[in-house]
Design an enzyme around this catalytic site. Structure first.
Site, PDB file in Angstrom:
ATOM      1  N   ARG A 117       0.817  -1.238   0.000  1.00 18.65           N
ATOM      2  CA  ARG A 117       0.000   0.000   0.000  1.00 18.65           C
ATOM      3  C   ARG A 117       0.845   1.281   0.000  1.00 18.65           C
ATOM      4  NH1 ARG A 117      -2.954  -3.060   3.843  1.00 18.65           N
ATOM      5  NH2 ARG A 117      -4.740  -4.057   2.856  1.00 18.65           N
ATOM      6  N   LYS A 139       3.941  11.366 -11.258  1.00 22.80           N
ATOM      7  CA  LYS A 139       3.047  10.594 -12.129  1.00 22.80           C
ATOM      8  C   LYS A 139       3.708   9.251 -12.394  1.00 22.80           C
ATOM      9  CE  LYS A 139       0.387  13.910 -14.817  1.00 22.80           C
ATOM     10  NZ  LYS A 139       0.102  14.433 -16.173  1.00 22.80           N
ATOM     11  N   GLU A 181      11.159  18.385 -24.564  1.00 21.33           N
ATOM     12  CA  GLU A 181      10.441  18.713 -23.319  1.00 21.33           C
ATOM     13  C   GLU A 181      11.083  19.928 -22.628  1.00 21.33           C
ATOM     14  OE1 GLU A 181       7.651  17.196 -22.561  1.00 21.33           O
ATOM     15  OE2 GLU A 181       7.721  15.191 -23.455  1.00 21.33           O
ATOM     16  N   LYS A 223       9.195  22.708 -13.716  1.00 18.33           N
ATOM     17  CA  LYS A 223       8.298  21.575 -13.436  1.00 18.33           C
ATOM     18  C   LYS A 223       7.919  21.547 -11.964  1.00 18.33           C
ATOM     19  CE  LYS A 223       6.546  17.239 -14.211  1.00 18.33           C
ATOM     20  NZ  LYS A 223       6.507  16.015 -14.971  1.00 18.33           N
ATOM     21  N   GLU A 233      -3.135  17.564 -11.259  1.00 15.79           N
ATOM     22  CA  GLU A 233      -3.632  18.037 -12.562  1.00 15.79           C
ATOM     23  C   GLU A 233      -5.126  18.365 -12.555  1.00 15.79           C
ATOM     24  OE1 GLU A 233      -1.594  16.263 -15.958  1.00 15.79           O
ATOM     25  OE2 GLU A 233      -3.379  16.627 -17.159  1.00 15.79           O
ATOM     26  N   ARG A 237      -1.450  22.090 -14.362  1.00 14.97           N
ATOM     27  CA  ARG A 237      -0.478  21.044 -14.722  1.00 14.97           C
ATOM     28  C   ARG A 237      -0.713  20.566 -16.158  1.00 14.97           C
ATOM     29  NH1 ARG A 237       2.069  16.083 -11.111  1.00 14.97           N
ATOM     30  NH2 ARG A 237       3.304  15.244 -12.819  1.00 14.97           N
ATOM     31  N   ASN A 241       1.254  19.709 -21.113  1.00 11.91           N
ATOM     32  CA  ASN A 241       0.927  18.876 -22.269  1.00 11.91           C
ATOM     33  C   ASN A 241       0.959  19.638 -23.584  1.00 11.91           C
ATOM     34  OD1 ASN A 241       0.539  16.387 -20.985  1.00 11.91           O
ATOM     35  ND2 ASN A 241      -1.440  17.072 -20.228  1.00 11.91           N
ATOM     36  N   HIS A 244       1.229  17.762 -26.840  1.00  8.29           N
ATOM     37  CA  HIS A 244       1.040  16.337 -26.584  1.00  8.29           C
ATOM     38  C   HIS A 244      -0.231  15.782 -27.234  1.00  8.29           C
ATOM     39  CE1 HIS A 244       4.306  17.045 -23.849  1.00  8.29           C
ATOM     40  NE2 HIS A 244       4.271  15.825 -23.340  1.00  8.29           N
ATOM     41  N   HIS A 248       0.360  12.748 -29.360  1.00  8.25           N
ATOM     42  CA  HIS A 248      -0.175  11.406 -29.085  1.00  8.25           C
ATOM     43  C   HIS A 248      -0.878  10.844 -30.316  1.00  8.25           C
ATOM     44  CE1 HIS A 248      -0.203  12.027 -24.456  1.00  8.25           C
ATOM     45  NE2 HIS A 248       0.896  11.452 -24.870  1.00  8.25           N
ATOM     46  N   HIS A 261       8.570   9.513 -28.202  1.00 12.10           N
ATOM     47  CA  HIS A 261       7.572  10.430 -27.636  1.00 12.10           C
ATOM     48  C   HIS A 261       7.998  11.896 -27.820  1.00 12.10           C
ATOM     49  CE1 HIS A 261       4.690  12.083 -24.796  1.00 12.10           C
ATOM     50  NE2 HIS A 261       5.688  12.600 -24.106  1.00 12.10           N
TER      51      HIS A 261
HETATM   52  P1  NAD Z   1      13.339   5.083 -21.923  1.00 13.56           P
HETATM   53  O1  NAD Z   1      13.187   4.946 -20.489  1.00 13.56           O
HETATM   54  O2  NAD Z   1      12.813   3.991 -22.790  1.00 13.56           O
HETATM   55  O3  NAD Z   1      14.880   5.327 -22.272  1.00 13.56           O
HETATM   56  C1  NAD Z   1      15.259   5.474 -23.616  1.00 13.56           C
HETATM   57  C2  NAD Z   1      16.393   4.525 -24.008  1.00 13.56           C
HETATM   58  O4  NAD Z   1      17.623   5.036 -23.483  1.00 13.56           O
HETATM   59  C3  NAD Z   1      16.257   3.122 -23.455  1.00 13.56           C
HETATM   60  O5  NAD Z   1      16.717   2.196 -24.385  1.00 13.56           O
HETATM   61  C4  NAD Z   1      17.186   3.154 -22.234  1.00 13.56           C
HETATM   62  O6  NAD Z   1      17.638   1.873 -21.865  1.00 13.56           O
HETATM   63  C5  NAD Z   1      18.302   4.015 -22.744  1.00 13.56           C
HETATM   64  N1  NAD Z   1      19.067   4.721 -21.724  1.00 13.56           N
HETATM   65  C6  NAD Z   1      18.592   5.323 -20.607  1.00 13.56           C
HETATM   66  N2  NAD Z   1      19.567   6.007 -19.994  1.00 13.56           N
HETATM   67  C7  NAD Z   1      20.694   5.819 -20.721  1.00 13.56           C
HETATM   68  C8  NAD Z   1      22.017   6.292 -20.609  1.00 13.56           C
HETATM   69  N3  NAD Z   1      22.380   7.150 -19.644  1.00 13.56           N
HETATM   70  N4  NAD Z   1      22.924   5.885 -21.512  1.00 13.56           N
HETATM   71  C9  NAD Z   1      22.552   5.072 -22.538  1.00 13.56           C
HETATM   72  N5  NAD Z   1      21.303   4.624 -22.715  1.00 13.56           N
HETATM   73  C10 NAD Z   1      20.393   4.994 -21.816  1.00 13.56           C
HETATM   74  O7  NAD Z   1      12.645   6.437 -22.476  1.00 13.56           O
HETATM   75  P2  NAD Z   1      12.448   7.882 -21.839  1.00 13.56           P
HETATM   76  O8  NAD Z   1      12.338   8.776 -22.997  1.00 13.56           O
HETATM   77  O9  NAD Z   1      13.421   8.165 -20.772  1.00 13.56           O
HETATM   78  O10 NAD Z   1      11.024   7.765 -21.133  1.00 13.56           O
HETATM   79  C11 NAD Z   1       9.842   7.524 -21.862  1.00 13.56           C
HETATM   80  C12 NAD Z   1       8.777   7.090 -20.889  1.00 13.56           C
HETATM   81  O11 NAD Z   1       8.553   8.146 -19.965  1.00 13.56           O
HETATM   82  C13 NAD Z   1       7.448   6.788 -21.521  1.00 13.56           C
HETATM   83  O12 NAD Z   1       6.983   5.570 -21.028  1.00 13.56           O
HETATM   84  C14 NAD Z   1       6.552   7.929 -21.060  1.00 13.56           C
HETATM   85  O13 NAD Z   1       5.203   7.522 -20.913  1.00 13.56           O
HETATM   86  C15 NAD Z   1       7.163   8.289 -19.752  1.00 13.56           C
HETATM   87  N6  NAD Z   1       6.928   9.668 -19.311  1.00 13.56           N
HETATM   88  C16 NAD Z   1       6.464   9.862 -18.060  1.00 13.56           C
HETATM   89  C17 NAD Z   1       6.246  11.133 -17.592  1.00 13.56           C
HETATM   90  C18 NAD Z   1       5.785  11.338 -16.181  1.00 13.56           C
HETATM   91  O14 NAD Z   1       5.478  12.478 -15.811  1.00 13.56           O
HETATM   92  N7  NAD Z   1       5.754  10.321 -15.380  1.00 13.56           N
HETATM   93  C19 NAD Z   1       6.542  12.240 -18.388  1.00 13.56           C
HETATM   94  C20 NAD Z   1       7.030  12.023 -19.673  1.00 13.56           C
HETATM   95  C21 NAD Z   1       7.228  10.730 -20.126  1.00 13.56           C
HETATM   96  N1  GLY Z   2       4.677  15.096 -17.983  1.00 14.33           N
HETATM   97  C1  GLY Z   2       3.489  15.795 -17.636  1.00 14.33           C
HETATM   98  C2  GLY Z   2       3.263  15.882 -16.183  1.00 14.33           C
HETATM   99  O1  GLY Z   2       4.069  15.487 -15.389  1.00 14.33           O
HETATM  100  O2  GLY Z   2       2.234  16.346 -15.794  1.00 14.33           O
END
Ligand code: NAD
Ligand code: GLY
Length: 359
Positions: A117, A139, A181, A223, A233, A237, A241, A244, A248, A261
Protein backbone atom coordinates in the site's frame (compact mmCIF):
# COMPACT_ATOMS: atom_id res chain seq x y z
CA UNK A 1 25.61 20.18 -6.69
CA UNK A 2 22.51 22.40 -7.02
CA UNK A 3 19.28 21.58 -5.23
CA UNK A 4 15.65 22.45 -5.90
CA UNK A 5 12.61 21.57 -3.84
CA UNK A 6 9.25 20.27 -4.94
CA UNK A 7 7.13 21.98 -2.28
CA UNK A 8 4.26 19.68 -1.39
CA UNK A 9 3.97 20.05 2.41
CA UNK A 10 4.63 16.65 4.02
CA UNK A 11 5.39 15.13 0.60
CA UNK A 12 8.04 17.75 -0.29
CA UNK A 13 11.32 16.45 -1.68
CA UNK A 14 14.61 17.66 -3.09
CA UNK A 15 15.96 17.39 -6.64
CA UNK A 16 19.75 17.26 -6.54
CA UNK A 17 21.53 18.05 -9.81
CA UNK A 18 25.26 17.72 -10.41
CA UNK A 19 28.08 15.99 -12.24
CA UNK A 20 29.30 12.74 -10.72
CA UNK A 21 26.53 12.39 -8.11
CA UNK A 22 26.27 8.64 -8.69
CA UNK A 23 29.67 8.35 -7.00
CA UNK A 24 29.59 11.22 -4.57
CA UNK A 25 26.06 11.56 -3.19
CA UNK A 26 25.54 9.80 0.19
CA UNK A 27 22.44 7.95 -0.94
CA UNK A 28 22.29 5.46 1.93
CA UNK A 29 21.80 8.33 4.40
CA UNK A 30 18.57 9.29 2.64
CA UNK A 31 16.97 5.88 3.04
CA UNK A 32 14.59 5.52 5.97
CA UNK A 33 14.75 1.73 6.51
CA UNK A 34 17.59 -0.73 5.97
CA UNK A 35 16.47 -2.27 2.69
CA UNK A 36 16.67 -1.02 -0.89
CA UNK A 37 15.76 -2.59 -4.22
CA UNK A 38 17.49 -0.96 -7.18
CA UNK A 39 15.60 -1.55 -10.40
CA UNK A 40 17.14 -0.84 -13.78
CA UNK A 41 17.27 -2.35 -17.27
CA UNK A 42 19.74 -4.44 -19.24
CA UNK A 43 21.14 -1.42 -21.14
CA UNK A 44 21.77 0.76 -18.09
CA UNK A 45 22.91 -1.94 -15.67
CA UNK A 46 26.36 -2.51 -17.21
CA UNK A 47 26.94 1.25 -17.35
CA UNK A 48 25.83 2.46 -13.93
CA UNK A 49 24.43 -0.19 -11.60
CA UNK A 50 27.68 -0.98 -9.78
CA UNK A 51 28.22 2.66 -8.95
CA UNK A 52 24.80 2.91 -7.35
CA UNK A 53 25.06 -0.32 -5.39
CA UNK A 54 28.39 0.94 -4.01
CA UNK A 55 26.45 3.82 -2.43
CA UNK A 56 24.21 1.36 -0.58
CA UNK A 57 26.78 -0.55 1.49
CA UNK A 58 25.50 -1.13 4.98
CA UNK A 59 21.98 -1.75 3.68
CA UNK A 60 20.30 -4.86 2.37
CA UNK A 61 20.70 -3.93 -1.30
CA UNK A 62 18.93 -6.09 -3.88
CA UNK A 63 18.87 -5.43 -7.60
CA UNK A 64 16.53 -6.28 -10.44
CA UNK A 65 17.44 -5.91 -14.11
CA UNK A 66 14.47 -5.65 -16.45
CA UNK A 67 14.38 -5.97 -20.23
CA UNK A 68 14.71 -2.63 -22.05
CA UNK A 69 11.77 -1.05 -23.82
CA UNK A 70 8.38 0.62 -23.62
CA UNK A 71 6.76 -2.70 -24.53
CA UNK A 72 7.79 -4.05 -21.13
CA UNK A 73 6.11 -1.19 -19.26
CA UNK A 74 3.18 -3.36 -18.26
CA UNK A 75 1.55 -5.32 -15.46
CA UNK A 76 3.54 -8.49 -16.25
CA UNK A 77 6.83 -6.73 -15.57
CA UNK A 78 5.37 -5.25 -12.41
CA UNK A 79 4.57 -8.76 -11.25
CA UNK A 80 8.25 -9.71 -11.69
CA UNK A 81 9.15 -6.75 -9.52
CA UNK A 82 6.66 -7.67 -6.79
CA UNK A 83 7.94 -11.29 -6.90
CA UNK A 84 11.49 -10.06 -6.34
CA UNK A 85 10.44 -7.85 -3.43
CA UNK A 86 8.54 -10.70 -1.78
CA UNK A 87 11.31 -13.23 -2.40
CA UNK A 88 13.84 -10.94 -0.72
CA UNK A 89 11.39 -10.18 2.08
CA UNK A 90 11.18 -6.46 1.59
CA UNK A 91 9.06 -4.82 4.24
CA UNK A 92 6.97 -1.65 4.36
CA UNK A 93 10.07 0.37 5.18
CA UNK A 94 11.90 -0.64 2.03
CA UNK A 95 12.94 1.93 -0.59
CA UNK A 96 12.72 1.24 -4.31
CA UNK A 97 15.30 3.01 -6.45
CA UNK A 98 14.60 3.59 -10.14
CA UNK A 99 17.82 3.80 -12.15
CA UNK A 100 16.86 4.55 -15.75
CA UNK A 101 14.76 6.54 -18.14
CA UNK A 102 11.05 7.26 -17.97
CA UNK A 103 10.07 3.65 -18.58
CA UNK A 104 11.91 2.34 -15.52
CA UNK A 105 10.96 5.41 -13.46
CA UNK A 106 7.22 5.21 -14.21
CA UNK A 107 7.13 1.47 -13.50
CA UNK A 108 9.13 1.56 -10.30
CA UNK A 109 7.12 4.55 -9.07
CA UNK A 110 3.89 2.68 -9.62
CA UNK A 111 5.29 -0.44 -7.93
CA UNK A 112 6.24 1.75 -4.95
CA UNK A 113 2.72 3.18 -4.86
CA UNK A 114 1.24 -0.33 -4.68
CA UNK A 115 3.68 -2.51 -2.75
CA UNK A 116 2.31 -2.98 0.76
CA UNK A 117 0.00 0.00 0.00
CA UNK A 118 2.90 2.37 -0.57
CA UNK A 119 6.63 2.45 0.10
CA UNK A 120 9.37 5.03 -0.46
CA UNK A 121 11.05 5.43 -3.80
CA UNK A 122 13.95 7.40 -5.21
CA UNK A 123 14.36 8.48 -8.81
CA UNK A 124 17.80 8.31 -10.40
CA UNK A 125 16.92 9.38 -13.96
CA UNK A 126 19.39 8.58 -16.75
CA UNK A 127 17.79 10.08 -19.88
CA UNK A 128 17.37 13.79 -20.51
CA UNK A 129 13.60 13.26 -20.75
CA UNK A 130 13.52 11.59 -17.35
CA UNK A 131 15.81 14.22 -15.81
CA UNK A 132 13.70 17.17 -16.95
CA UNK A 133 10.23 15.68 -16.83
CA UNK A 134 9.22 12.17 -15.84
CA UNK A 135 11.25 11.78 -12.63
CA UNK A 136 9.71 14.92 -11.12
CA UNK A 137 6.07 15.21 -10.12
CA UNK A 138 4.94 11.76 -9.05
CA UNK A 139 3.05 10.59 -12.13
CA UNK A 140 3.60 6.85 -12.23
CA UNK A 141 2.01 4.26 -14.49
CA UNK A 142 2.19 1.20 -16.68
CA UNK A 143 0.55 0.70 -20.06
CA UNK A 144 -2.55 -1.38 -20.80
CA UNK A 145 -2.88 -3.06 -24.23
CA UNK A 146 -5.68 -0.57 -24.95
CA UNK A 147 -3.90 2.55 -23.82
CA UNK A 148 -0.63 4.13 -22.69
CA UNK A 149 -0.18 4.97 -19.00
CA UNK A 150 -3.76 3.87 -18.28
CA UNK A 151 -2.98 2.13 -14.99
CA UNK A 152 -1.17 4.32 -12.52
CA UNK A 153 -1.11 6.53 -9.46
CA UNK A 154 0.23 9.81 -8.19
CA UNK A 155 3.07 8.82 -5.86
CA UNK A 156 5.84 11.30 -5.18
CA UNK A 157 9.46 10.15 -4.84
CA UNK A 158 11.40 11.01 -1.68
CA UNK A 159 14.30 12.32 -3.68
CA UNK A 160 15.40 12.85 -7.29
CA UNK A 161 19.11 12.40 -7.91
CA UNK A 162 20.29 13.73 -11.28
CA UNK A 163 23.85 12.90 -12.29
CA UNK A 164 24.37 14.93 -15.44
CA UNK A 165 27.43 12.84 -16.41
CA UNK A 166 25.24 9.88 -17.39
CA UNK A 167 24.02 11.79 -20.44
CA UNK A 168 27.43 11.14 -22.03
CA UNK A 169 26.28 7.63 -23.01
CA UNK A 170 22.79 8.61 -24.14
CA UNK A 171 22.20 8.13 -27.90
CA UNK A 172 21.81 11.39 -29.84
CA UNK A 173 18.22 10.68 -30.80
CA UNK A 174 17.21 10.11 -27.15
CA UNK A 175 18.94 13.35 -26.12
CA UNK A 176 17.00 15.26 -28.77
CA UNK A 177 13.70 13.71 -27.65
CA UNK A 178 14.37 14.96 -24.11
CA UNK A 179 15.33 18.37 -25.46
CA UNK A 180 11.80 18.79 -26.88
CA UNK A 181 10.44 18.71 -23.32
CA UNK A 182 13.06 21.29 -22.28
CA UNK A 183 11.86 23.69 -24.99
CA UNK A 184 8.29 23.11 -23.79
CA UNK A 185 8.98 24.84 -20.45
CA UNK A 186 10.25 27.93 -22.23
CA UNK A 187 7.22 28.07 -24.50
CA UNK A 188 4.56 27.59 -21.83
CA UNK A 189 5.87 29.66 -18.92
CA UNK A 190 9.44 30.89 -19.13
CA UNK A 191 10.23 33.19 -22.08
CA UNK A 192 13.65 34.13 -20.65
CA UNK A 193 14.56 30.43 -20.61
CA UNK A 194 13.33 30.05 -24.19
CA UNK A 195 15.63 32.88 -25.28
CA UNK A 196 18.48 31.32 -23.29
CA UNK A 197 17.89 28.06 -25.18
CA UNK A 198 18.09 29.88 -28.53
CA UNK A 199 21.28 31.68 -27.54
CA UNK A 200 22.96 28.57 -26.11
CA UNK A 201 21.82 26.08 -28.72
CA UNK A 202 25.29 25.28 -30.05
CA UNK A 203 26.59 24.63 -26.52
CA UNK A 204 23.68 22.27 -25.86
CA UNK A 205 24.05 20.47 -29.18
CA UNK A 206 27.68 19.78 -28.40
CA UNK A 207 26.68 18.49 -24.91
CA UNK A 208 28.68 21.11 -23.06
CA UNK A 209 28.23 19.97 -19.43
CA UNK A 210 27.57 23.44 -17.92
CA UNK A 211 24.96 24.23 -20.56
CA UNK A 212 23.19 20.89 -20.16
CA UNK A 213 23.23 21.25 -16.40
CA UNK A 214 21.68 24.73 -16.61
CA UNK A 215 18.97 23.49 -19.00
CA UNK A 216 18.15 20.63 -16.64
CA UNK A 217 18.09 22.92 -13.60
CA UNK A 218 15.77 25.45 -15.21
CA UNK A 219 13.49 22.73 -16.58
CA UNK A 220 13.20 21.09 -13.16
CA UNK A 221 12.61 24.49 -11.57
CA UNK A 222 9.66 25.07 -13.89
CA UNK A 223 8.30 21.57 -13.44
CA UNK A 224 8.63 21.75 -9.65
CA UNK A 225 6.65 25.02 -9.58
CA UNK A 226 3.86 23.62 -11.75
CA UNK A 227 3.61 20.44 -9.67
CA UNK A 228 3.66 22.37 -6.38
CA UNK A 229 0.69 24.43 -7.61
CA UNK A 230 -1.33 21.55 -9.02
CA UNK A 231 -0.08 18.13 -7.94
CA UNK A 232 -2.94 16.05 -9.38
CA UNK A 233 -3.63 18.04 -12.56
CA UNK A 234 -6.88 19.72 -11.65
CA UNK A 235 -5.80 22.82 -13.59
CA UNK A 236 -2.51 24.27 -14.77
CA UNK A 237 -0.48 21.04 -14.72
CA UNK A 238 -2.27 20.27 -18.00
CA UNK A 239 -0.20 23.07 -19.57
CA UNK A 240 2.75 20.65 -19.47
CA UNK A 241 0.93 18.88 -22.27
CA UNK A 242 1.73 21.49 -24.91
CA UNK A 243 2.01 19.62 -28.21
CA UNK A 244 1.04 16.34 -26.58
CA UNK A 245 -2.52 16.09 -27.98
CA UNK A 246 -1.25 16.39 -31.55
CA UNK A 247 1.79 14.32 -30.56
CA UNK A 248 -0.18 11.41 -29.08
CA UNK A 249 -2.28 11.26 -32.25
CA UNK A 250 0.91 10.99 -34.32
CA UNK A 251 2.40 8.34 -32.00
CA UNK A 252 -0.79 6.26 -32.15
CA UNK A 253 -1.18 6.65 -35.92
CA UNK A 254 2.34 5.38 -36.45
CA UNK A 255 1.98 2.46 -34.04
CA UNK A 256 4.46 3.85 -31.46
CA UNK A 257 7.33 2.55 -33.59
CA UNK A 258 8.01 5.45 -35.95
CA UNK A 259 8.79 8.26 -33.52
CA UNK A 260 9.98 8.62 -29.96
CA UNK A 261 7.57 10.43 -27.64
CA UNK A 262 9.71 13.58 -27.57
CA UNK A 263 9.86 13.62 -31.37
CA UNK A 264 6.07 13.56 -31.59
CA UNK A 265 5.92 16.31 -28.94
CA UNK A 266 8.30 18.43 -31.03
CA UNK A 267 6.07 18.28 -34.12
CA UNK A 268 2.99 18.69 -31.89
CA UNK A 269 4.39 21.87 -30.32
CA UNK A 270 4.96 23.39 -33.75
CA UNK A 271 1.34 22.55 -34.62
CA UNK A 272 0.08 24.17 -31.40
CA UNK A 273 2.12 27.31 -32.10
CA UNK A 274 0.90 27.38 -35.71
CA UNK A 275 -2.73 27.10 -34.58
CA UNK A 276 -2.22 29.84 -31.97
CA UNK A 277 -0.94 32.08 -34.77
CA UNK A 278 -3.96 31.22 -36.94
CA UNK A 279 -6.17 32.30 -34.07
CA UNK A 280 -4.38 35.64 -34.13
CA UNK A 281 -2.86 35.12 -30.68
CA UNK A 282 0.75 35.02 -31.91
CA UNK A 283 2.67 36.49 -34.82
CA UNK A 284 4.12 34.09 -37.42
CA UNK A 285 7.75 34.49 -36.24
CA UNK A 286 7.62 32.07 -33.31
CA UNK A 287 6.60 29.12 -35.49
CA UNK A 288 9.47 29.61 -37.90
CA UNK A 289 12.02 30.21 -35.13
CA UNK A 290 10.81 27.16 -33.20
CA UNK A 291 10.92 24.96 -36.31
CA UNK A 292 14.46 26.10 -37.04
CA UNK A 293 15.55 25.41 -33.46
CA UNK A 294 14.00 21.93 -33.36
CA UNK A 295 15.37 21.06 -36.79
CA UNK A 296 18.93 21.66 -35.57
CA UNK A 297 18.22 18.73 -33.19
CA UNK A 298 16.91 16.66 -36.13
CA UNK A 299 13.48 16.70 -34.52
CA UNK A 300 10.43 16.43 -36.81
CA UNK A 301 8.36 19.58 -37.30
CA UNK A 302 5.52 18.25 -39.44
CA UNK A 303 3.08 15.33 -39.43
CA UNK A 304 4.20 11.85 -40.49
CA UNK A 305 3.77 11.16 -44.19
CA UNK A 306 0.36 9.87 -45.14
CA UNK A 307 -1.44 11.01 -42.00
CA UNK A 308 -4.76 12.76 -42.69
CA UNK A 309 -6.71 15.48 -40.81
CA UNK A 310 -9.53 12.93 -40.29
CA UNK A 311 -7.10 10.54 -38.60
CA UNK A 312 -5.95 13.35 -36.32
CA UNK A 313 -9.53 14.25 -35.39
CA UNK A 314 -10.46 10.61 -34.63
CA UNK A 315 -7.40 10.04 -32.46
CA UNK A 316 -7.52 13.38 -30.67
CA UNK A 317 -11.13 12.70 -29.67
CA UNK A 318 -9.71 10.05 -27.28
CA UNK A 319 -7.46 12.57 -25.50
CA UNK A 320 -7.67 12.76 -21.69
CA UNK A 321 -8.31 16.51 -21.98
CA UNK A 322 -11.65 15.99 -23.78
CA UNK A 323 -14.42 17.32 -21.52
CA UNK A 324 -18.13 17.01 -22.32
CA UNK A 325 -17.25 16.03 -25.87
CA UNK A 326 -15.12 19.14 -26.39
CA UNK A 327 -11.46 18.85 -27.27
CA UNK A 328 -9.41 21.13 -25.05
CA UNK A 329 -6.01 22.05 -26.44
CA UNK A 330 -2.96 23.67 -24.92
CA UNK A 331 -2.29 26.79 -26.99
CA UNK A 332 -0.13 29.89 -26.59
CA UNK A 333 -1.54 33.36 -25.97
CA UNK A 334 2.04 34.57 -26.32
CA UNK A 335 5.52 33.17 -25.78
CA UNK A 336 5.58 32.03 -22.13
CA UNK A 337 1.81 32.14 -21.63
CA UNK A 338 -0.05 28.90 -22.31
CA UNK A 339 -3.75 28.18 -21.84
CA UNK A 340 -5.76 24.97 -21.93
CA UNK A 341 -8.97 25.79 -23.72
CA UNK A 342 -11.86 24.52 -25.83
CA UNK A 343 -12.68 28.12 -26.74
CA UNK A 344 -11.14 28.34 -30.20
CA UNK A 345 -12.46 28.55 -33.74
CA UNK A 346 -12.66 24.92 -34.97
CA UNK A 347 -11.73 26.15 -38.45
CA UNK A 348 -8.29 27.09 -37.12
CA UNK A 349 -7.82 23.50 -35.94
CA UNK A 350 -8.96 22.08 -39.27
CA UNK A 351 -6.69 24.44 -41.21
CA UNK A 352 -3.76 23.57 -38.97
CA UNK A 353 -4.26 19.85 -39.55
CA UNK A 354 -4.53 20.42 -43.30
CA UNK A 355 -1.39 22.53 -43.36
CA UNK A 356 0.63 19.89 -41.47
CA UNK A 357 -0.77 16.96 -43.46
CA UNK A 358 0.02 18.76 -46.72
CA UNK A 359 -3.64 18.78 -47.85
P1 NAD B 1 13.34 5.08 -21.92
O1 NAD B 1 13.19 4.95 -20.49
O2 NAD B 1 12.81 3.99 -22.79
O3 NAD B 1 14.88 5.33 -22.27
C1 NAD B 1 15.26 5.47 -23.62
C2 NAD B 1 16.39 4.52 -24.01
O4 NAD B 1 17.62 5.04 -23.48
C3 NAD B 1 16.26 3.12 -23.45
O5 NAD B 1 16.72 2.20 -24.38
C4 NAD B 1 17.19 3.15 -22.23
O6 NAD B 1 17.64 1.87 -21.86
C5 NAD B 1 18.30 4.01 -22.74
N1 NAD B 1 19.07 4.72 -21.72
C6 NAD B 1 18.59 5.32 -20.61
N2 NAD B 1 19.57 6.01 -19.99
C7 NAD B 1 20.69 5.82 -20.72
C8 NAD B 1 22.02 6.29 -20.61
N3 NAD B 1 22.38 7.15 -19.64
N4 NAD B 1 22.92 5.89 -21.51
C9 NAD B 1 22.55 5.07 -22.54
N5 NAD B 1 21.30 4.62 -22.71
C10 NAD B 1 20.39 4.99 -21.82
O7 NAD B 1 12.65 6.44 -22.48
P2 NAD B 1 12.45 7.88 -21.84
O8 NAD B 1 12.34 8.78 -23.00
O9 NAD B 1 13.42 8.16 -20.77
O10 NAD B 1 11.02 7.76 -21.13
C11 NAD B 1 9.84 7.52 -21.86
C12 NAD B 1 8.78 7.09 -20.89
O11 NAD B 1 8.55 8.15 -19.96
C13 NAD B 1 7.45 6.79 -21.52
O12 NAD B 1 6.98 5.57 -21.03
C14 NAD B 1 6.55 7.93 -21.06
O13 NAD B 1 5.20 7.52 -20.91
C15 NAD B 1 7.16 8.29 -19.75
N6 NAD B 1 6.93 9.67 -19.31
C16 NAD B 1 6.46 9.86 -18.06
C17 NAD B 1 6.25 11.13 -17.59
C18 NAD B 1 5.78 11.34 -16.18
O14 NAD B 1 5.48 12.48 -15.81
N7 NAD B 1 5.75 10.32 -15.38
C19 NAD B 1 6.54 12.24 -18.39
C20 NAD B 1 7.03 12.02 -19.67
C21 NAD B 1 7.23 10.73 -20.13
N1 GLY C 1 4.68 15.10 -17.98
C1 GLY C 1 3.49 15.79 -17.64
C2 GLY C 1 3.26 15.88 -16.18
O1 GLY C 1 4.07 15.49 -15.39
O2 GLY C 1 2.23 16.35 -15.79
Amino acid sequence: MRTLEVALAERSYPIHIGAGLLDSFPLAEQVRGNQVMIVTNETIAPLYLDRLTAQCSGLQCDTLILPDGEKFKNLNTLETLFDALMAKRHSRTTTLIALGGGVVGDMVGFAAACYQRGVDFIQVPTTLLAQVDSSVGGKTAVNHPRGKNMIGAFHQPRLVLIDTDVLATLPERELAAGYAEVVKYGLIRDPAFYRWLETNNDRLLSREPEALSEAIYRSCENKAQVVAEDETEQGNRALLNLGHTFGHAMETATGYTHWLHGEAVAAGMVMAVHMSARLGWLGPELESKLSTLLTTWKLPVTAPEGMTPEQFMDLMALDKKVQNGQLRLVLLRQLGEAVVTADYDPRALRQTLEAFCGV
